[in-house]
Design an enzyme around this catalytic site. Structure first.
Site, PDB file in Angstrom:
ATOM      1  N   CYS A 216      -3.689   3.559   9.034  1.00  0.00           N
ATOM      2  CA  CYS A 216      -2.482   2.996   9.640  1.00  0.00           C
ATOM      3  C   CYS A 216      -1.956   3.874  10.772  1.00  0.00           C
ATOM      4  CB  CYS A 216      -1.401   2.794   8.580  1.00  0.00           C
ATOM      5  SG  CYS A 216      -1.840   1.492   7.408  1.00  0.00           S
TER       6      CYS A 216
ATOM      7  N   CYS B 229       0.840  -1.197   0.000  1.00  0.00           N
ATOM      8  CA  CYS B 229       0.000   0.000   0.000  1.00  0.00           C
ATOM      9  C   CYS B 229       0.881   1.255   0.000  1.00  0.00           C
ATOM     10  CB  CYS B 229      -0.929  -0.030   1.204  1.00  0.00           C
ATOM     11  SG  CYS B 229      -2.169   1.278   1.172  1.00  0.00           S
ATOM     12  N   CYS B 230       1.871   1.275   0.917  1.00  0.00           N
ATOM     13  CA  CYS B 230       2.807   2.402   0.953  1.00  0.00           C
ATOM     14  C   CYS B 230       3.518   2.541  -0.388  1.00  0.00           C
ATOM     15  CB  CYS B 230       3.868   2.200   2.035  1.00  0.00           C
ATOM     16  SG  CYS B 230       3.288   2.548   3.704  1.00  0.00           S
TER      17      CYS B 230
ATOM     18  N   CYS C 179      -1.331   8.097   7.132  1.00  0.00           N
ATOM     19  CA  CYS C 179      -2.647   7.812   6.585  1.00  0.00           C
ATOM     20  C   CYS C 179      -3.587   7.340   7.714  1.00  0.00           C
ATOM     21  CB  CYS C 179      -2.553   6.715   5.536  1.00  0.00           C
ATOM     22  SG  CYS C 179      -1.637   7.212   4.082  1.00  0.00           S
TER      23      CYS C 179
ATOM     24  N   CYS D 246       7.908   3.921   5.743  1.00  0.00           N
ATOM     25  CA  CYS D 246       6.986   3.626   4.655  1.00  0.00           C
ATOM     26  C   CYS D 246       7.714   3.215   3.388  1.00  0.00           C
ATOM     27  CB  CYS D 246       6.114   4.831   4.361  1.00  0.00           C
ATOM     28  SG  CYS D 246       7.078   6.263   3.874  1.00  0.00           S
TER      29      CYS D 246
END
Lengths: 430, 552
Positions: free
Chosen positions: A214, A129-130, A211, A237
């Protein structure tokens, strides 16, 4: 003065490295403004940008920017997953500090559609995702600059404990860390002195803000970054992976912390990819290099998988067999079980030159230091190597490479030398 | 000849600096022998029986006087006063000290020489006809293309870890003096229907434990596509050549096992991708390299022929030299002179520092500063005016280099053998010396005529025994050295691999055995004009087998 006359985005240059050492000795530890001014005006005029998360303590650095140059490009990673409060805070700081050049960076919609169609990737695979929301978009932006400014501070994580004001990255760009020596108290004092607004969530216990999915609040006295990726062994990240080869381990792998095994862009880093495990269900494979024969045998399943996949090419594999599927792979791993087996050199050239593969092509296995320059010419841009001498050579960039090449290959930026049709040298040295 | 420009010079000096650093790290103990080994091999440095051995590349066998003097200097300063010219047209120094090697390489670099790729599993020094650029029978001078191949193959990033070493030979003449059909790739100049000159490509030849004659894979590749075609062959070999057994790793085994048609199809497929790409050779580049090899400024002395019969009467030794050691030159009034490194009883291919200096002086005065090394381990003065031939002969005689035996029975090719080489099973130099002494009489040699004896001290066949008219292979059987004798080999365009006719001989018996073969030939030849190899082809094995083993 060597450092006052930099040539951004060019090849390795020991003089520049020495200049960095000198630069780091020039400023008082707390002179964040002096550091930024030197960077923006002398070292990288019009070639410097800043990345801000507009998080809990971003205001300090942005305030320094407003004093040095309010038009300095400030990139904000608009991951699409931020708190609404964060987005408000962006507008508030822009207005109050008079920043004229704040630019939102958004993920590639195609990547989102492909890897995170439901928007839930953060839940199953925060690294990925990062990667698609931060690392990749940022790389695209920052590659256009000779350097960039970060808000990292030594106190934040153990890995950042030796952070200097100026870093030379392996691809010879400069990272500027004006706040490197600031402690948490220094930040608070600075905010107080200039009356800077806090992030709206700060007083609700959010001391480090990323975000929304998280980030969680931290308890009084807890490490401020403890609320990031809580419960996961993940502290970075991925966008700061280049830092001095010292990087936070990302996440637990079978109960064992992953080593810093991947060498890429000039430094060792945690490897977001994992090795293929025998009999892994194709649907489960994610961020793994699938052996070419396995891919061919289960092609439909792998093509249908939503996860990022890599390709592993062993000696004897025919890369032609997956030529049509190359776009499916984010990374290609060419394995070298024994250094004397040079088949991978041909595989690499075919992947790069004939198939035009643009992604990472890594060499994995038994590789001698003296093979590295050859591999790079064949299109390899990353290494996972066990050989200690090779690792050391990679780390120190200690390759006795001959800088002139007698034969053209089409794999990396090389330019003709003189009027001879076949003579080449690396573009960076031209 | 080719001269380095600033780029070539920079390339070689960087490489020297690189290896100097590696040697320093080895001496300091920073590198183990295991780690150092692949590095030194890539720079031509072997560990032999007694010492390191440094193999220096003589690209396609071409040397200037200045370069030869530097070889003499190295022999004198760092070695024991001599060097050994090899069947690969290179020179080897047998006694350098490791700590001196960086200095030797720097000295070599100062005269545009190096030891790059003289060992290791890479593309080795390109070899060619020792009379290239001079021979009367030449279609094209092969040296410009050899130089272009040398450059292309130097530190090639893809082809430095091949399954095994890779040798390319090239000839511009239909009379093959470079044994191209016994190389991994052989190139033979060819004229096509349109009158253009290009290259017939042979692949999969080789000697060693499995001798193979190269097979034609392409009848005509034009200059402009030659590099692309070579790259196609190399890529197929790199990908599909056997790596499970080093004795089966040469391309000859791949071609043999897969079949020529399969390999050809793979090469053609690869060629279809790379043809017309970045390796296309522009005519301007060919012209540029050609210019380095333009003929020297020949002078018409008025002497266009020599009356050899008359000279034989006046001075039989000079007469013999004229018959054996001169070769027809393309230019009227000139000849190419072979300087034999096969004195009676000497070690074939060895030259002392003084001899190297003498030859350099002679080349400077009489051969436009040019020298060649032949794969038959002799030196060549390529451009000698007939009017100066006598002076050249005298100068050579003074240096002890006027042995007039080129092409005769005492002009043997011999590998270093067990006296030097770590791979050898048997001595080979003493065998050559014994044969040389046995047939020392010039009259006897004249009577025998052209006869090539080639001697190897092990199966690796550095002495090319498979292609000797008479071949001798040293083997070790139950602790003793035995010598197998083969008959009928030929390294030329009429390529053939010699046949073993029976059991081997101990060293002492070898000269007698050779003598019996020679006597059988003389007894049964049609005339003195029928050379040994022709007689063998006509007569078959029987008379030679009988000569060796009797009528039992």
């Amino acid at each position: 003065m060597a450092m006052a006359d930099p040539v951004p985005s060019q090849g390795p240059d020991k003089l520049r490295a020495l200049g960095i050492v000198a630069l780091n000795g020039m400023f008082d530890e707390m002179d964040a403004e002096g550091v930024l001014r030197q960077a923006a005006e002398d070292i990288l005029p019009a070639d410097l940008a800043l990345v801000s998360s507009f998080g809990a303590d971003s205001a300090v650095l942005l305030h320094i920017v407003s004093r040095v140059d309010p038009s300095l490009p400030v990139y904000f990673l608009e991951t699409g997953k931020h708190f609404a409060e964060t987005l408000e805070y962006v507008e508030q700081l822009k207005a109050e500090l008079g920043l004229t050049n704040v630019i939102a960076v958004v993920p590639d919609p195609a990547d989102l559609a492909r890897f995170d169609p439901t928007g839930e990737l953060w839940e199953t695979d925060p690294d990925s995702c990062c990667h698609i929301r931060k690392t990749e978009p940022l790389e695209k932006v920052l590659s256009g600059y000779g350097g960039w400014v970060t808000g990292r501070k030594r106190f934040q994580t153990a890995e950042r404990g030796v952070l200097p004001h100026f870093e030379l990255t392996s691809d010879n760009r400069i990272k500027v860390n004006p706040l490197a020596y600031y402690t948490h108290d220094d930040i608070e004092a600075y905010k107080h002195r200039y009356g800077l607004p806090d992030h709206p969530l700060y007083h609700q216990g959010y001391k480090s803000i990323g975000c929304a999915p998280c980030t969680s609040a931290v308890a009084e006295g807890e490490d401020p970054r403890a609320g990031r990726w809580r419960g996961l062994d993940k502290r970075e990240c991925g966008i700061h992976f280049d830092f001095n080869g010292q990087i936070a381990p990302t996440r637990k792998q079978a109960g064992k912390t992953k080593e810093m095994r991947l060498f890429k862009n000039g430094g060792f880093m945690a490897d977001p990819w994992t090795d293929w495990v025998e009999a892994l269900d194709p649907a489960e494979a994610s961020y793994t290099h699938v052996p070419l024969d396995v891919f061919v045998a289960h092609r439909e399943a792998f093509i249908a998988s939503p996860h990022p996949l890599g390709l592993r090419v062993d000696p004897g594999h025919r890369v032609e067999d997956v030529e049509a599927d190359m776009a499916r792979f984010s990374s290609v791993a060419i394995s070298f079980p024994a250094f004397g087996d040079g088949r991978g050199f041909s595989s690499a050239r075919l992947v790069r030159e004939r198939f035009g593969f643009q992604g990472e092509v890594r060499a994995v296995g038994d590789i001698l230091a003296d093979q590295v320059p050859f591999l790079r010419r064949c299109g390899i841009d990353a290494f996972v190597v066990a050989n200690p001498a090779t690792r050391q050579a990679l780390e120190n960039d200690a390759f006795a490479e001959v800088s002139l090449y007698y034969q053209p290959v089409g794999t990396r930026a090389e330019v003709p030398v003189g009027t001879r049709p076949f003579l080449r040298r690396a573009l960076a040295d031209a | 000849m080719y001269r380095y420009d600033e780029f070539d010079a920079a390339f070689v000096s960087e490489r020297v600096a690189q290896f100097s650093d590696q040697v320093r790290r080895r001496i300091s103990g920073e590198l183990t022998e295991d780690q150092f080994r692949p590095l030194r091999l890539m720079n031509g440095l072997y560990l032999q029986l007694h010492a390191y051995m440094l193999r220096v590349a003589v690209p396609y066998g071409t040397l200037s006087s200045r370069q030869m003097r530097m070889l003499a200097h190295i022999a004198r300063k760092y070695d024991r006063g001599y060097g050994h010219f090899t069947t690969r047209q290179n020179i080897q120094f047998n006694w350098p000290k490791l700590r001196d090697v960086p200095e030797i390489l720097a000295d070599l670099a100062s005269v545009e020489m190096h030891a790059i790729q003289t060992s290791g599993n890479c593309i080795r020094n390109v070899t060619t006809d020792q009379f290239a650029g001079a021979a009367a029978d030449e279609i094209i001078d092969p040296r410009p293309i050899a130089e272009i191949i040398r450059q292309w193959s130097s530190l090639h990033p893809e082809f430095t870890f091949l399954p095994r070493k890779f040798k390319i030979a090239i000839t511009g003449s239909p009379n093959d003096r470079a044994a191209v059909k016994f190389h991994d790739i052989g190139l033979m100049a060819q004229t096509n229907g349109a009158g253009q000159v290009g290259w017939a490509v042979y692949v999969g030849g080789g000697l060693g434990r499995t001798p193979m004659i190269g097979k034609q894979i392409n009848g005509f590749v034009p200059h402009e596509h030659l590099l692309a075609y070579l790259e196609s062959i190399l890529r197929v070999y790199n990908r599909y050549g056997r790596r499970d057994n080093k004795y089966k790793a040469r391309i000859k085994i791949l071609v043999h096992e897969e079949g020529l048609e399969t390999i050809k199809a793979q090469v053609e497929e690869e060629f279809s991708h790379v043809r017309g790409g970045i390796l296309t050779l522009p005519q301007t580049e060919l012209d540029r390299i050609d210019a380095y090899f333009s003929p020297p400024a020949f002078i018409d002395s008025g002497v266009v022929s020599i009356d050899v019969e008359r000279e034989k009467i006046l001075d039989p030794a000079f007469g013999r030299f004229l018959v054996n050691n001169t070769f027809s030159h393309a230019r009227q009034g000139y000849t190419s002179v072979t300087v034999s490194l096969k004195p009676i009883g000497g070690a074939p291919g060895d030259a002392t520092a003084e001899q190297m200096d003498a030859v350099a002086d002679i080349a400077e005065r009489f051969s436009f500063d040019e020298l060649r090394v032949s794969h038959e381990q002799n030196l060549v003065l390529p451009h000698v005016a007939l009017s100066e031939l006598r002076a050249v002969y005298q100068a050579l005689a003074e240096a002890g280099l006027a042995e007039a035996n080129a092409g005769e029975i005492t002009d043997t090719i011999t590998c270093p053998g067990l006296d030097f080489c770590a791979l050898a099973n048997a001595r080979s130099i003493p065998i050559a010396q014994d044969i040389s002494r046995r047939f020392a009489d010039p009259e006897r040699q004249r009577e025998i005529g052209k006869l090539k004896i080639k001697i190897s001290g092990c199966i690796n066949a550095c002495g090319h025994h498979h292609v000797g008219h008479i071949g001798i292979l040293g083997v070790e059987k139950k602790g003793t050295e035995l010598y197998q004798i083969t008959v009928g080999g030929d390294g030329t365009e009429d390529a053939a691999v010699g046949k073993i006719l029976g059991p081997g001989f101990v060293a002492d018996e070898v000269p007698d055995a050779i003598e019996r073969l020679v006597d059988a030939y003389i007894a049964q030849r049609e005339s003195a004009e029928e050379p040994f190899i022709a007689a063998y082809r006509r007569l078959g094995d029987a008379p030679f087998k009988e000569a060796l083993y009797g009528n039992g």
